[in-house]
Design a protein around this motif. Sequence first.
Motif, PDB file in Angstrom:
ATOM      1  N   UNK A 203      -2.115   1.944   3.076  1.00 57.97           N
ATOM      2  CA  UNK A 203      -1.804   0.828   2.750  1.00 57.97           C
ATOM      3  C   UNK A 203      -2.774   0.084   1.828  1.00 57.97           C
ATOM      4  N   UNK A 204      -4.163  -0.197   2.292  1.00 52.53           N
ATOM      5  CA  UNK A 204      -4.970  -0.713   1.527  1.00 52.53           C
ATOM      6  C   UNK A 204      -5.244   0.065  -0.197  1.00 52.53           C
ATOM      7  N   UNK A 205      -4.854   1.346  -0.123  1.00 47.98           N
ATOM      8  CA  UNK A 205      -4.691   2.017  -1.264  1.00 47.98           C
ATOM      9  C   UNK A 205      -3.578   1.462  -2.393  1.00 47.98           C
ATOM     10  N   UNK A 206      -2.414   1.485  -1.820  1.00 50.56           N
ATOM     11  CA  UNK A 206      -1.305   0.972  -2.268  1.00 50.56           C
ATOM     12  C   UNK A 206      -1.335  -0.627  -2.617  1.00 50.56           C
ATOM     13  N   UNK A 207      -1.989  -1.175  -1.886  1.00 59.03           N
ATOM     14  CA  UNK A 207      -2.142  -2.811  -2.171  1.00 59.03           C
ATOM     15  C   UNK A 207      -3.167  -3.034  -3.262  1.00 59.03           C
ATOM     16  N   UNK A 208      -4.412  -2.098  -3.200  1.00 56.14           N
ATOM     17  CA  UNK A 208      -5.422  -2.153  -4.331  1.00 56.14           C
ATOM     18  C   UNK A 208      -4.955  -1.744  -5.770  1.00 56.14           C
ATOM     19  N   UNK A 209      -4.022  -0.411  -5.595  1.00 55.22           N
ATOM     20  CA  UNK A 209      -3.515  -0.067  -6.794  1.00 55.22           C
ATOM     21  C   UNK A 209      -2.613  -0.879  -7.321  1.00 55.22           C
ATOM     22  N   UNK A 210      -1.677  -1.304  -6.715  1.00 55.76           N
ATOM     23  CA  UNK A 210      -0.556  -2.603  -7.075  1.00 55.76           C
ATOM     24  C   UNK A 210      -1.281  -3.566  -7.704  1.00 55.76           C
ATOM     25  N   UNK A 211      -2.389  -4.074  -6.895  1.00 55.68           N
ATOM     26  CA  UNK A 211      -3.037  -5.382  -7.729  1.00 55.68           C
ATOM     27  C   UNK A 211      -3.587  -5.126  -8.850  1.00 55.68           C
ATOM     28  N   UNK A 212      -4.240  -3.969  -8.874  1.00 49.61           N
ATOM     29  CA  UNK A 212      -5.062  -3.557 -10.173  1.00 49.61           C
ATOM     30  C   UNK A 212      -3.899  -3.456 -11.286  1.00 49.61           C
ATOM     31  N   UNK A 213      -2.760  -2.764 -11.226  1.00 44.61           N
ATOM     32  CA  UNK A 213      -1.841  -2.802 -12.227  1.00 44.61           C
ATOM     33  C   UNK A 213      -1.455  -4.270 -12.677  1.00 44.61           C
ATOM     34  N   UNK A 214      -0.878  -5.017 -11.398  1.00 47.82           N
ATOM     35  CA  UNK A 214      -0.391  -6.295 -11.871  1.00 47.82           C
ATOM     36  C   UNK A 214      -1.397  -7.248 -12.548  1.00 47.82           C
ATOM     37  N   UNK A 215      -2.670  -6.834 -12.295  1.00 47.46           N
ATOM     38  CA  UNK A 215      -3.802  -7.897 -13.016  1.00 47.46           C
ATOM     39  C   UNK A 215      -3.792  -7.518 -14.269  1.00 47.46           C
ATOM     40  N   UNK A 216      -4.063  -6.154 -14.333  1.00 47.87           N
ATOM     41  CA  UNK A 216      -4.148  -5.733 -16.140  1.00 47.87           C
ATOM     42  C   UNK A 216      -2.853  -6.181 -16.725  1.00 47.87           C
ATOM     43  N   UNK A 217      -1.723  -5.991 -16.331  1.00 47.48           N
ATOM     44  CA  UNK A 217      -0.645  -6.448 -16.924  1.00 47.48           C
ATOM     45  C   UNK A 217      -0.562  -7.834 -17.325  1.00 47.48           C
ATOM     46  N   UNK A 218      -0.947  -8.614 -15.866  1.00 47.60           N
ATOM     47  CA  UNK A 218      -1.034  -9.979 -16.168  1.00 47.60           C
ATOM     48  C   UNK A 218      -1.940 -10.558 -17.200  1.00 47.60           C
ATOM     49  N   UNK A 219      -3.146 -10.116 -17.651  1.00 51.73           N
ATOM     50  CA  UNK A 219      -4.006 -10.552 -18.462  1.00 51.73           C
ATOM     51  C   UNK A 219      -3.427 -10.380 -19.783  1.00 51.73           C
ATOM     52  N   UNK A 220      -2.660  -9.152 -19.853  1.00 46.62           N
ATOM     53  CA  UNK A 220      -2.010  -8.789 -21.392  1.00 46.62           C
ATOM     54  C   UNK A 220      -0.754  -9.796 -21.609  1.00 46.62           C
ATOM     55  N   UNK A 221      -0.195  -9.770 -20.528  1.00 47.84           N
ATOM     56  CA  UNK A 221       1.154 -10.935 -20.724  1.00 47.84           C
ATOM     57  C   UNK A 221       0.609 -12.293 -21.110  1.00 47.84           C
ATOM     58  N   UNK A 222      -0.275 -12.481 -20.142  1.00 47.59           N
ATOM     59  CA  UNK A 222      -0.744 -14.268 -20.403  1.00 47.59           C
ATOM     60  C   UNK A 222      -1.304 -14.111 -21.927  1.00 47.59           C
ATOM     61  N   UNK A 223      -1.864 -13.215 -22.458  1.00 48.60           N
ATOM     62  CA  UNK A 223      -2.370 -13.581 -23.778  1.00 48.60           C
ATOM     63  C   UNK A 223      -1.196 -13.440 -24.503  1.00 48.60           C
ATOM     64  N   UNK A 224      -0.174 -12.799 -24.248  1.00 49.95           N
ATOM     65  CA  UNK A 224       1.171 -12.659 -25.316  1.00 49.95           C
ATOM     66  C   UNK A 224       1.959 -13.939 -24.916  1.00 49.95           C
ATOM     67  N   UNK A 225       2.469 -14.172 -23.838  1.00 52.30           N
ATOM     68  CA  UNK A 225       3.576 -14.916 -23.693  1.00 52.30           C
ATOM     69  C   UNK A 225       3.101 -16.146 -23.056  1.00 52.30           C
TER      70      UNK A 225
END
Length: 187
Positions: A135-157
């Motif tokens: 569970x913590x592996x899935x939560x950590x990995x999911x949050x990692x991906x969403x955070x990386x994508x979020x900063x990129x999206x934030x900069x773009x849109x």
Amino acid sequence: MGLLEVLIIAVGLSMDAFAVSIGKGLAVRKVTWKNALCVGLWFGSFQALMPLAGYFLGVSFSSFVSSVDHWIAFVLLSLIGGNMIRESASKGDECSLGDASFGFRTMLLMALATSIDALAAGVTFAFLNADIWSSVAVIGATTFVFSVVGILIGHIVGCRFHKGAGIFGGIVLIGIGLKILVEHLLS
């Protein structure tokens, strides 16, 4: 609790970090991969560690509350989800550019702030006898991906999805809590 349920909870919990990452993307003039990985590692690590801490707290008290664990899970997830919805809805349409710093103190405070709800979710996992390590592996990995994508999206849109992400995450957590309660009451 199955992998799909854990993944859905992980997505719901990662919405705070996603929203903050979008804000970080807005705040910096130029986003580098180093910035994106920094945000992902901070948020992903804390979103994994906090449920682990909550789980061990919950296990310590599980024998006392096993007869009402489904109600506790429902209430905790509903409170977390409701708070996410309330915070997101109260922000209005304005968009703050936020802090452009990636320093230790700034990132530590942001990672803690976005992972408090994960601590409560970890307590819930203890009452549901969930496999905490996966569970913590899935939560950590999911949050990692969403955070990386979020900063990129934030900069773009920009802030277009900032408010909606928090509301979506809250609705998902309330839905999972309701599902746990209904399954237990019907069994």
